[in-house]
Design a protein around this motif. Structure first.
Motif, PDB file in Angstrom:
ATOM      1  N   THR A 247       0.821  -1.224   0.000  1.00  8.14           N
ATOM      2  CA  THR A 247       0.000   0.000   0.000  1.00  8.14           C
ATOM      3  C   THR A 247       0.849   1.265   0.000  1.00  8.14           C
ATOM      4  OG1 THR A 247      -0.237   0.018   2.434  1.00  8.14           O
ATOM      5  CG2 THR A 247      -1.906  -1.167   1.155  1.00  8.14           C
ATOM      6  N   GLY A 248       1.930   1.234  -0.784  1.00  5.15           N
ATOM      7  CA  GLY A 248       2.736   2.430  -0.958  1.00  5.15           C
ATOM      8  C   GLY A 248       3.708   2.749   0.147  1.00  5.15           C
ATOM      9  N   LYS A 249       3.893   1.845   1.104  1.00  2.00           N
ATOM     10  CA  LYS A 249       4.809   2.105   2.211  1.00  2.00           C
ATOM     11  C   LYS A 249       5.703   0.889   2.463  1.00  2.00           C
ATOM     12  CE  LYS A 249       1.928   5.406   4.770  1.00  2.00           C
ATOM     13  NZ  LYS A 249       1.311   5.726   6.075  1.00  2.00           N
ATOM     14  N   PRO A 250       6.955   1.133   2.857  1.00  2.00           N
ATOM     15  CA  PRO A 250       7.839   0.013   3.185  1.00  2.00           C
ATOM     16  C   PRO A 250       7.369  -0.672   4.464  1.00  2.00           C
ATOM     17  CG  PRO A 250       8.883   2.093   3.755  1.00  2.00           C
ATOM     18  CD  PRO A 250       7.618   2.434   3.020  1.00  2.00           C
ATOM     19  N   SER A 251       7.674  -1.963   4.582  1.00  2.00           N
ATOM     20  CA  SER A 251       7.195  -2.751   5.723  1.00  2.00           C
ATOM     21  C   SER A 251       8.193  -2.772   6.865  1.00  2.00           C
ATOM     22  CB  SER A 251       6.911  -4.187   5.267  1.00  2.00           C
ATOM     23  OG  SER A 251       6.658  -5.027   6.373  1.00  2.00           O
ATOM     24  N   LEU A 252       7.661  -2.913   8.077  1.00  2.00           N
ATOM     25  CA  LEU A 252       8.501  -3.018   9.269  1.00  2.00           C
ATOM     26  C   LEU A 252       9.388  -4.257   9.253  1.00  2.00           C
ATOM     27  CD1 LEU A 252       6.224  -1.993  12.293  1.00  2.00           C
ATOM     28  CD2 LEU A 252       8.132  -0.713  11.335  1.00  2.00           C
ATOM     29  N   VAL A 253       9.077  -5.246   8.419  1.00  2.00           N
ATOM     30  CA  VAL A 253       9.901  -6.456   8.399  1.00  2.00           C
ATOM     31  C   VAL A 253      11.280  -6.172   7.806  1.00  2.00           C
ATOM     32  CG1 VAL A 253       7.874  -7.930   8.183  1.00  2.00           C
ATOM     33  CG2 VAL A 253       9.169  -7.308   6.125  1.00  2.00           C
ATOM     34  N   SER A 254      11.468  -5.011   7.190  1.00  2.00           N
ATOM     35  CA  SER A 254      12.737  -4.705   6.533  1.00  2.00           C
ATOM     36  C   SER A 254      13.186  -3.283   6.831  1.00  2.00           C
ATOM     37  CB  SER A 254      12.624  -4.896   5.018  1.00  2.00           C
ATOM     38  OG  SER A 254      13.798  -4.482   4.365  1.00  2.00           O
ATOM     39  N   PRO A 255      14.014  -3.092   7.879  1.00  2.00           N
ATOM     40  CA  PRO A 255      14.514  -1.740   8.157  1.00  2.00           C
ATOM     41  C   PRO A 255      15.330  -1.172   7.000  1.00  2.00           C
ATOM     42  CG  PRO A 255      15.670  -3.399   9.483  1.00  2.00           C
ATOM     43  CD  PRO A 255      14.486  -4.069   8.868  1.00  2.00           C
ATOM     44  N   GLU A 256      16.004  -2.032   6.225  1.00  2.00           N
ATOM     45  CA  GLU A 256      16.784  -1.533   5.090  1.00  2.00           C
ATOM     46  C   GLU A 256      15.876  -1.002   3.986  1.00  2.00           C
ATOM     47  OE1 GLU A 256      19.935  -3.893   3.623  1.00  2.00           O
ATOM     48  OE2 GLU A 256      20.976  -3.984   5.545  1.00  2.00           O
TER      49      GLU A 256
ATOM     50  N   LYS B  15       2.503 -12.707  11.387  1.00  2.00           N
ATOM     51  CA  LYS B  15       1.315 -12.130  10.760  1.00  2.00           C
ATOM     52  C   LYS B  15       1.688 -11.177   9.623  1.00  2.00           C
ATOM     53  CE  LYS B  15      -1.432 -12.413  15.006  1.00  2.00           C
ATOM     54  NZ  LYS B  15      -2.164 -11.645  16.054  1.00  2.00           N
ATOM     55  N   ALA B  16       2.781 -10.428   9.820  1.00  2.00           N
ATOM     56  CA  ALA B  16       3.195  -9.466   8.805  1.00  2.00           C
ATOM     57  C   ALA B  16       3.535 -10.162   7.495  1.00  2.00           C
ATOM     58  CB  ALA B  16       4.394  -8.657   9.306  1.00  2.00           C
ATOM     59  N   PHE B  17       4.240 -11.288   7.571  1.00  2.00           N
ATOM     60  CA  PHE B  17       4.619 -11.995   6.345  1.00  2.00           C
ATOM     61  C   PHE B  17       3.399 -12.617   5.660  1.00  2.00           C
ATOM     62  CE2 PHE B  17       8.965 -11.809   8.003  1.00  2.00           C
ATOM     63  CZ  PHE B  17       9.657 -11.486   6.842  1.00  2.00           C
ATOM     64  N   SER B  18       2.375 -12.949   6.423  1.00  2.00           N
ATOM     65  CA  SER B  18       1.163 -13.507   5.807  1.00  2.00           C
ATOM     66  C   SER B  18       0.448 -12.470   4.953  1.00  2.00           C
ATOM     67  CB  SER B  18       0.212 -14.030   6.891  1.00  2.00           C
ATOM     68  OG  SER B  18      -0.347 -12.965   7.651  1.00  2.00           O
ATOM     69  N   GLN B  19       0.709 -11.182   5.204  1.00  2.00           N
ATOM     70  CA  GLN B  19       0.107 -10.122   4.406  1.00  2.00           C
ATOM     71  C   GLN B  19       0.990  -9.703   3.229  1.00  2.00           C
ATOM     72  OE1 GLN B  19      -0.437  -7.113   7.389  1.00  2.00           O
ATOM     73  NE2 GLN B  19      -2.268  -8.070   8.258  1.00  2.00           N
ATOM     74  N   LEU B  20       2.283 -10.050   3.304  1.00  2.00           N
ATOM     75  CA  LEU B  20       3.224  -9.620   2.276  1.00  2.00           C
ATOM     76  C   LEU B  20       3.471 -10.665   1.193  1.00  2.00           C
ATOM     77  CD1 LEU B  20       5.908  -8.006   4.621  1.00  2.00           C
ATOM     78  CD2 LEU B  20       4.372  -6.760   3.099  1.00  2.00           C
ATOM     79  N   LEU B  21       3.288 -11.956   1.536  1.00  2.00           N
ATOM     80  CA  LEU B  21       3.686 -13.030   0.638  1.00  2.00           C
ATOM     81  C   LEU B  21       2.512 -13.916   0.246  1.00  2.00           C
ATOM     82  CD1 LEU B  21       6.979 -14.125   2.445  1.00  2.00           C
ATOM     83  CD2 LEU B  21       6.789 -12.741   0.378  1.00  2.00           C
ATOM     84  N   HIS B  22       2.688 -14.604  -0.868  1.00  2.00           N
ATOM     85  CA  HIS B  22       1.729 -15.616  -1.303  1.00  2.00           C
ATOM     86  C   HIS B  22       1.958 -16.906  -0.520  1.00  2.00           C
ATOM     87  CE1 HIS B  22       0.354 -13.409  -4.938  1.00  2.00           C
ATOM     88  NE2 HIS B  22       1.582 -12.921  -4.925  1.00  2.00           N
ATOM     89  N   TRP B  23       0.914 -17.738  -0.463  1.00  2.00           N
ATOM     90  CA  TRP B  23       1.083 -19.068   0.101  1.00  2.00           C
ATOM     91  C   TRP B  23       1.920 -19.904  -0.865  1.00  2.00           C
ATOM     92  CZ3 TRP B  23       0.216 -24.036  -1.406  1.00  2.00           C
ATOM     93  CH2 TRP B  23       0.249 -25.003  -0.409  1.00  2.00           C
ATOM     94  N   PRO B  24       2.842 -20.786  -0.412  1.00  3.90           N
ATOM     95  CA  PRO B  24       3.147 -21.125   0.978  1.00  3.90           C
ATOM     96  C   PRO B  24       4.335 -20.345   1.542  1.00  3.90           C
ATOM     97  CG  PRO B  24       4.192 -22.704  -0.447  1.00  3.90           C
ATOM     98  CD  PRO B  24       3.508 -21.714  -1.356  1.00  3.90           C
TER      99      PRO B  24
END
Length: 307
Positions: free
Chosen positions: A14-23, A124-133
């Protein structure tokens, strides 16, 4: 064919970088508030590490060549900008940038090995960023990597395969005939051991963070024109932004205050607030099918490695 000469791939949505990646956050801030030639760049939140030769994001692609990681990407982009620094100042900035990259180890501990953060946020964050599995396996793989990287920083970290791990103890206890009372006692012992391990490593993490910030601040203060923002600042701010905003992040704020002084804490918080609310100026687009981390393209990239 894209009209932009440089494509930058980040973790985000949604146009913003994710907390899972500080870089990814640091590079997004760098491009949108610091880098001069931003009009030649497009940002793509593909969340697909298969695009990268070392399977890491962020990734920069220009004319078929690739650079991975904030330090290498920014070092490359800075070569394109006019540099009026003397040799000593350039070396100090480059050295501080490399040193700041080491902070990611402590961030990884918070995201993957701090039980509260891992169970309530990271998975939970990765479940929103990635496809299964991939959304299920990726955080587990990163957790294993974090355990290996943090072992030198925080000491021995219990692993599922260790003979004295909690899972092994639990499995061994189920093989023995036992009363309900005995089983309850064993469960309490295992939970107590797990809690003690968590407390121990959390304390070690907080101590390492404080020592790290003191050293970082000393080096930063030795660089001329201290009020000018430099690339290492973005990486420090992004790592602290992630650590502060994780579920167990309240303790981090106190360590930032205690590490140097209150002025340092206020400056960090002010910069984080400013950058996290900035309006992007770099063009963003959605990933095309070939850039997505879907099952078909994951199989394609996997097979391509052996062809």
């Amino acid at each position: 064919m894209s009209e932009f000469s440089i494509s930058v791939y980040l973790w985000g949505e949604t146009g913003k970088p994710s907390l899972v990646s500080p870089e990814s956050i640091a590079l997004f801030w760098f491009l949108n508030s610091y880098y001069g030639d931003y009009k030649s760049i497009e940002v793509v939140f593909a969340n697909n590490t298969d695009l990268s030769p070392n399977e890491e994001l962020p990734l920069l692609v220009e004319n078929g060549k690739k650079w991975s990681g904030f330090v290498d990407i920014v070092s490359y982009l800075m070569e394109k900008m006019q540099n009026n620094d003397d040799v000593e100042t350039t070396l100090l900035k480059d050295g501080l940038l490399e040193f700041t990259g080491e902070l990611s180890v402590l961030t990884e501990y918070q995201m993957y090995l701090n039980k509260i953060n891992y169970e309530t946020f990271t998975r939970k964050a990765f479940s929103q960023l990635l496809h299964w599995p991939m959304w299920y396996n990726t955080p587990m793989n990163y957790r294993t990597r974090a355990r290996q990287r943090c072992s030198n920083t925080l000491g021995y970290l219990m692993h599922d395969d260790d003979p004295d791990s909690l899972e092994s103890l639990e499995l061994e206890s189920t093989r023995l005939p036992q009363s309900k009372a005995f089983q309850a006692t064993q469960d309490r012992k295992m939970r107590s051991k797990e809690e003690l391990q968590n407390v121990k490593h959390n304390l070690q993490y907080l101590t390492r963070l404080k020592d790290y910030l003191r050293t970082w601040s000393q080096v930063r203060n030795s660089i001329p024109h201290q009020n000018d923002t430099i690339p290492a600042d973005f990486l420090l701010w992004a790592n602290l932004f992630v650590q502060l905003n994780l579920p167990d992040g309240e303790k981090v704020g106190q360590q930032v205050k205690d590490a140097v002084n209150d002025d340092f804490h206020q400056l960090v918080q002010s910069k984080i607030d400013q950058l996290s609310s900035l309006e992007p100026r770099v063009f963003q687009r959605d990933p095309i099918f070939q850039e997505q981390g879907n099952v078909i393209m994951s199989i394609y990239h996997y097979v391509h490695k052996f062809v």
